[in-house]
Design a protein around this motif. Structure first.
Motif, PDB file in Angstrom:
ATOM      1  N   ALA A  63       0.855  -1.183   0.000  1.00 39.17           N
ATOM      2  CA  ALA A  63       0.000   0.000   0.000  1.00 39.17           C
ATOM      3  C   ALA A  63       0.891   1.232   0.000  1.00 39.17           C
ATOM      4  O   ALA A  63       1.906   1.258   0.693  1.00 39.17           O
ATOM      5  CB  ALA A  63      -0.911   0.010   1.222  1.00 39.17           C
ATOM      6  N   HIS A  98       0.241   5.468   0.225  1.00 42.54           N
ATOM      7  CA  HIS A  98      -0.724   6.558   0.380  1.00 42.54           C
ATOM      8  C   HIS A  98       0.023   7.883   0.293  1.00 42.54           C
ATOM      9  O   HIS A  98       0.935   8.126   1.080  1.00 42.54           O
ATOM     10  CB  HIS A  98      -1.444   6.456   1.726  1.00 42.54           C
ATOM     11  N   GLU A  99      -0.378   8.703  -0.668  1.00 38.53           N
ATOM     12  CA  GLU A  99       0.248  10.004  -0.861  1.00 38.53           C
ATOM     13  C   GLU A  99      -0.644  11.117  -0.336  1.00 38.53           C
ATOM     14  O   GLU A  99      -1.865  10.995  -0.324  1.00 38.53           O
ATOM     15  CB  GLU A  99       0.558  10.227  -2.335  1.00 38.53           C
ATOM     16  N   ASP A 100       0.007  12.192   0.097  1.00 41.52           N
ATOM     17  CA  ASP A 100      -0.682  13.381   0.567  1.00 41.52           C
ATOM     18  C   ASP A 100       0.031  14.570  -0.056  1.00 41.52           C
ATOM     19  O   ASP A 100       1.159  14.873   0.327  1.00 41.52           O
ATOM     20  CB  ASP A 100      -0.639  13.450   2.100  1.00 41.52           C
TER      21      ASP A 100
END
Length: 124
Positions: free
Chosen positions: A30, A32-34
């Motif tokens: 997994a 997850h980018e922000d």
């Protein structure tokens, strides 16, 4: 049941993921980018996981990048060593036979974390 998952911070999390996958055989589980920054990622090696993320300016003091050290038990340490060398990993210590029965090597990732890979597994 307790589970221990090593967690790392990198100044360039994408580069770290690339190295860990190409050199040591991890797979992305997994990511997850922000705002274009990898806030949280999970990589898998066999049935084990690590978590990592990008160091951010606002929390660099509290959660800095590396260095840490982790030992990973593998079945074919020679093949993994060859893979790591071929991928350009920085080898800190080449394949070594230990008196306690392990065959292992150490490599450093971009944040200075030292990864030990070997055949020693504690027994109950």
């Amino acid at each position: 049941m307790p589970t221990i998952i090593p967690t790392f911070r990198y100044d360039d999390a994408r580069a770290a993921i690339t190295l860990l996958c190409e050199a040591f055989g991890f797979e992305e589980h997994a990511v997850h980018e922000d705002g274009g920054v990898i806030a949280h990622a999970e990589l898998k090696l066999g049935d084990a996981y690590i978590m990592l993320g990008q160091t951010r300016d606002e929390n660099r003091e509290r959660v800095p990048a590396g260095p840490s050290s982790v030992y990973v038990v593998v079945e074919d340490v020679d093949a993994l060593h060859a893979r790591a060398v071929a991928a350009g990993a920085e080898i800190m210590e080449g394949l070594t036979e230990r008196d306690y029965g392990s065959r292992e090597f150490a490599a450093r990732d971009p944040a200075g974390n030292v990864w030990w890979f070997g055949t020693y597994a504690p027994q109950d």
